[in-house]
Every structure is written in structure tokens, then in C-alpha cells.
Design a protein around this motif. Structure first.
Motif, PDB file in Angstrom:
ATOM      1  N   GLU A  13       0.826  -1.211   0.000  1.00 34.52           N
ATOM      2  CA  GLU A  13       0.000   0.000   0.000  1.00 34.52           C
ATOM      3  C   GLU A  13       0.862   1.264   0.000  1.00 34.52           C
ATOM      4  N   THR A  14       2.001   1.198   0.660  1.00 34.05           N
ATOM      5  CA  THR A  14       2.917   2.344   0.627  1.00 34.05           C
ATOM      6  C   THR A  14       3.427   2.580  -0.790  1.00 34.05           C
ATOM      7  N   VAL A  15       3.840   1.516  -1.449  1.00 34.25           N
ATOM      8  CA  VAL A  15       4.346   1.628  -2.819  1.00 34.25           C
ATOM      9  C   VAL A  15       3.246   2.067  -3.764  1.00 34.25           C
ATOM     10  N   ASN A  16       2.042   1.568  -3.564  1.00 31.17           N
ATOM     11  CA  ASN A  16       0.917   1.963  -4.417  1.00 31.17           C
ATOM     12  C   ASN A  16       0.632   3.460  -4.289  1.00 31.17           C
ATOM     13  N   ALA A  17       0.796   3.993  -3.083  1.00 26.51           N
ATOM     14  CA  ALA A  17       0.508   5.416  -2.861  1.00 26.51           C
ATOM     15  C   ALA A  17       1.640   6.322  -3.314  1.00 26.51           C
ATOM     16  N   PHE A  18       2.893   5.896  -3.099  1.00 28.03           N
ATOM     17  CA  PHE A  18       4.037   6.791  -3.314  1.00 28.03           C
ATOM     18  C   PHE A  18       5.018   6.324  -4.375  1.00 28.03           C
ATOM     19  N   GLY A  19       4.914   5.065  -4.791  1.00 31.41           N
ATOM     20  CA  GLY A  19       5.766   4.579  -5.865  1.00 31.41           C
ATOM     21  C   GLY A  19       7.126   4.075  -5.441  1.00 31.41           C
ATOM     22  N   ARG A  20       7.480   4.211  -4.153  1.00 30.47           N
ATOM     23  CA  ARG A  20       8.816   3.839  -3.708  1.00 30.47           C
ATOM     24  C   ARG A  20       8.854   3.799  -2.181  1.00 30.47           C
ATOM     25  N   ILE A  21       9.936   3.246  -1.647  1.00 28.80           N
ATOM     26  CA  ILE A  21      10.234   3.330  -0.214  1.00 28.80           C
ATOM     27  C   ILE A  21      11.722   3.625  -0.088  1.00 28.80           C
ATOM     28  N   ASP A  22      12.041   4.723   0.568  1.00 23.92           N
ATOM     29  CA  ASP A  22      13.438   5.088   0.778  1.00 23.92           C
ATOM     30  C   ASP A  22      13.913   4.752   2.188  1.00 23.92           C
ATOM     31  N   ALA A  23      12.997   4.756   3.136  1.00 25.08           N
ATOM     32  CA  ALA A  23      13.349   4.407   4.511  1.00 25.08           C
ATOM     33  C   ALA A  23      12.222   3.576   5.113  1.00 25.08           C
ATOM     34  N   LEU A  24      12.585   2.417   5.642  1.00 25.82           N
ATOM     35  CA  LEU A  24      11.636   1.579   6.367  1.00 25.82           C
ATOM     36  C   LEU A  24      12.038   1.600   7.828  1.00 25.82           C
ATOM     37  N   VAL A  25      11.132   2.071   8.686  1.00 25.37           N
ATOM     38  CA  VAL A  25      11.378   2.106  10.122  1.00 25.37           C
ATOM     39  C   VAL A  25      10.420   1.115  10.781  1.00 25.37           C
ATOM     40  N   CYS A  26      10.954  -0.008  11.234  1.00 28.16           N
ATOM     41  CA  CYS A  26      10.137  -1.051  11.865  1.00 28.16           C
ATOM     42  C   CYS A  26      10.060  -0.764  13.357  1.00 28.16           C
ATOM     43  N   ASN A  27       8.932  -0.195  13.761  1.00 28.58           N
ATOM     44  CA  ASN A  27       8.742   0.243  15.138  1.00 28.58           C
ATOM     45  C   ASN A  27       7.638  -0.533  15.850  1.00 28.58           C
ATOM     46  N   ALA A  28       6.709  -1.120  15.109  1.00 33.74           N
ATOM     47  CA  ALA A  28       5.577  -1.817  15.723  1.00 33.74           C
ATOM     48  C   ALA A  28       6.057  -3.026  16.528  1.00 33.74           C
ATOM     49  N   GLY A  29       5.342  -3.322  17.589  1.00 33.05           N
ATOM     50  CA  GLY A  29       5.696  -4.479  18.397  1.00 33.05           C
ATOM     51  C   GLY A  29       4.836  -4.554  19.634  1.00 33.05           C
ATOM     52  N   ARG A  30       5.166  -5.512  20.503  1.00 35.63           N
ATOM     53  CA  ARG A  30       4.425  -5.679  21.755  1.00 35.63           C
ATOM     54  C   ARG A  30       5.404  -5.969  22.882  1.00 35.63           C
ATOM     55  N   TYR A  31       4.934  -5.721  24.109  1.00 37.94           N
ATOM     56  CA  TYR A  31       5.774  -5.869  25.296  1.00 37.94           C
ATOM     57  C   TYR A  31       5.061  -6.765  26.307  1.00 37.94           C
ATOM     58  N   PRO A  32       5.209  -8.081  26.159  1.00 29.56           N
ATOM     59  CA  PRO A  32       4.604  -8.978  27.148  1.00 29.56           C
ATOM     60  C   PRO A  32       5.442  -9.010  28.413  1.00 29.56           C
ATOM     61  N   HIS A  33       4.808  -9.239  29.538  1.00 28.96           N
ATOM     62  CA  HIS A  33       5.537  -9.306  30.808  1.00 28.96           C
ATOM     63  C   HIS A  33       5.075 -10.537  31.576  1.00 28.96           C
ATOM     64  N   GLY A  34       6.037 -11.305  32.019  1.00 28.29           N
ATOM     65  CA  GLY A  34       5.731 -12.489  32.812  1.00 28.29           C
ATOM     66  C   GLY A  34       6.879 -13.475  32.767  1.00 28.29           C
ATOM     67  N   ALA A  35       7.041 -14.223  33.847  1.00 27.12           N
ATOM     68  CA  ALA A  35       8.075 -15.256  33.873  1.00 27.12           C
ATOM     69  C   ALA A  35       7.809 -16.265  32.763  1.00 27.12           C
ATOM     70  N   ILE A  36       8.857 -16.856  32.237  1.00 29.03           N
ATOM     71  CA  ILE A  36       8.723 -17.723  31.076  1.00 29.03           C
ATOM     72  C   ILE A  36       7.788 -18.896  31.339  1.00 29.03           C
ATOM     73  N   ASP A  37       7.741 -19.397  32.571  1.00 31.89           N
ATOM     74  CA  ASP A  37       6.878 -20.542  32.850  1.00 31.89           C
ATOM     75  C   ASP A  37       5.419 -20.144  33.032  1.00 31.89           C
ATOM     76  N   THR A  38       5.126 -18.840  32.911  1.00 31.00           N
ATOM     77  CA  THR A  38       3.734 -18.384  32.926  1.00 31.00           C
ATOM     78  C   THR A  38       3.254 -17.956  31.545  1.00 31.00           C
ATOM     79  N   MET A  39       4.150 -17.920  30.590  1.00 27.75           N
ATOM     80  CA  MET A  39       3.796 -17.476  29.244  1.00 27.75           C
ATOM     81  C   MET A  39       3.228 -18.646  28.450  1.00 27.75           C
ATOM     82  N   THR A  40       2.105 -18.424  27.784  1.00 24.94           N
ATOM     83  CA  THR A  40       1.543 -19.473  26.940  1.00 24.94           C
ATOM     84  C   THR A  40       2.302 -19.536  25.617  1.00 24.94           C
ATOM     85  N   ALA A  41       2.216 -20.673  24.972  1.00 17.06           N
ATOM     86  CA  ALA A  41       2.859 -20.815  23.668  1.00 17.06           C
ATOM     87  C   ALA A  41       2.279 -19.825  22.670  1.00 17.06           C
TER      88      ALA A  41
END
Length: 243
Positions: A74-102
Motif C-alpha cells: 500500500e505504501t508503494v501503491n501510494a508513493f511509488g517507492r520506499i526510501d526508509a523503512l522504520v520497523c517500530n511496531a511491536g508488543r511488550y509482554p511481561h511475565g516469567a517464562i513458565d507463565t507465558m503461553t505458547a
């Protein structure tokens, strides 16, 4: 379509919104992606347009391969190019590893790591000489100062290794790949006066939270022509958390 174009994932608030607006001030037209809050995304678009730059907001599910591909397309469709990709999206889970579900582990890997890999692979088809790949990691990828962040730390620790490998893949094309590692930054999701903030700032040499503009400034430098010889490395902006 000769104007420089930057795509900032997770650009509707906090660090991502600051990065998007700072890049716009540096002359980029901007695409941002967001998960669900269209109102916040539209506000960032309006702020960028007020700076005289073009901007679009793209709703995308960054946990899916299809969503990662779509935001590039969609970025390329709108602007025709990408000169800089900044990957900022993400998540921050908190918990001991033995409490985290797969399922929670898999979601964190998908958002924080696989999305970066897929978006990089797709963006490189539309990026030429002078292109910039910039990944927003975390100082917690280098240091885990308290319990409960093992899965998050693992995904962020992987980004510098990925960046070094990609740098070898694309350096001869004139494209650079780097990671910015924030420490505690005052945002809506992690306020400097919020619960646990005193404990977290206590791990920082300066004893203080950073501001979103601290990270935006680092990203803008790496996106600039002045950073053309900076490649395959990390820029840690953490007030001394890793010191």
C-alpha cells in the motif's frame, strides 16, 4: 514521484508518531501503519500534512505475513517507492517464562521479529541506492535488569543479529541497515510517572526517562545521507541503562 518516502510501522502514537513527524520535518513523505485506532492515526497524518508533506495511514495486522506484505504494497501503491523503512511496531509482554503461553510467545515473535524480516524482504524490492532500513529494538535486548521480560528481550536481542546479516546482503546496493535501542522512554504506554517508573529509572545511569524526540533524532540521523557509512550496527539511546 521523486520525493523521499518513509514508512513507519506502529506510527500512530508514542515513539512511532514522533519518528514519523520528525522524518516529515526532514523532507520525507510518510506512510504509517497502525493496528486499530484510526482516530490517532489520522491525527498523525494531519500533523504531517500541516508540515507540508504527504502522508497516509494504513491499518494492518502486523502479526500476519499478509499484513506485513500489505503495508509495504500500500505504501508503494501510494508513493511509488520506499526510501526508509522504520520497523517500530511491536508488543511488550511481561511475565516469567513458565507463565507465558505458547500462543503469547508466538504472537510476540510474529510482531517483534518475523514482521521485521518480512517487511524488510518486501521493502527491498522497492528500495534503491541510499535506502535505509532502521529497526527499533530495545536496551532490554542487551540487558534484562529485572524478571519477566525474557521473551521480549529475546526478540529485541535478535534484531542486531538480523541487521548485521542484512547489511552484508545489501551493502553493495548502497542500502544501510541499523538498529536503534531505546531505554525507558516517557510515553502513554510507559509514563515516566507511572507505576514502576521509579524502579525502572533507577536502572538508568542518569536516573531519568528519555523523551520520544530522543529516539526520533537517532532515527532521523540514521535515515540521513550523513549516516551513509553507518551500517550493521546498533545505536543505543538509553541514558546509560546498559552502562
Amino acid at each position: 514521484m521523486t520525493q523521499r518516502v518513509a514508512l513507519v510501522t506502529g506510527g500512530s502514537r508514542g515513539i512511532g508518531a514522533a519518528i514519523a513527524q520528525s522524518l516529515a520535518r526532514d523532507g520525507f513523505d510518510i506512510a504509517i501503519s497502525y493496528a486499530g485506532n484510526k482516530t490517532r492515526a489520522d491525527e498523525v497524518v494531519a500533523a504531517i500534512e500541516a508540515l507540508g508533506r504527504k502522508a497516509i495511514a494504513i491499518q494492518a495486522n502486523a502479526a500476519t505475513i499478509e499484513g506485513n506484505r500489505a503495508v509495504i504494497a500500500e505504501t508503494v501503491n501510494a508513493f511509488g517507492r520506499i526510501d526508509a523503512l522504520v520497523c517500530n511496531a511491536g508488543r511488550y509482554p511481561h511475565g516469567a517464562i513458565d507463565t507465558m503461553t505458547a500462543e503469547e510467545i508466538d504472537l510476540t515473535l510474529a510482531l517483534n521479529l518475523r514482521a521485521v524480516m518480512v517487511e524488510t524482504a518486501e521493502a527491498l524490492h522497492h528500495m534503491g541506492k541510499g535506502g535505509r532500513l532502521i529497526y527499533v529494538g530495545s536496551a532490554f535486548g542487551e540487558r534484562s535488569p529485572f524478571p519477566g521480560i525474557s521473551v521480549y528481550s529475546a526478540t529485541k536481542a535478535a534484531l542486531p543479529g538480523f541487521a548485521r546479516g542484512v547489511a552484508r546482503d545489501v551493502a553493495k546496493r548502497g542500502i544501510t541497515v541499523n538498529v536503534v535501542q531505546p531505554g525507558p522512554i516517557d510515553t502513554e504506554m510507559n509514563p515516566a510517572k507511572g507505576e514502576g517508573a521509579a524502579m525502572l529509572s533507577g536502572f538508568v545511569a542518569s536516573g531519568q526517562y528519555g523523551e520520544v524526540h530522543d529516539i526520533a533524532a537517532a532515527v532521523c540521523y540514521l535515515a540521513s545521507p550523513q549516516a551513509g557509512y553507518v551500517n550493521g550496527t546498533t545505536l543505543t539511546v538509553d541514558g546509560g541503562l546498559c552502562a
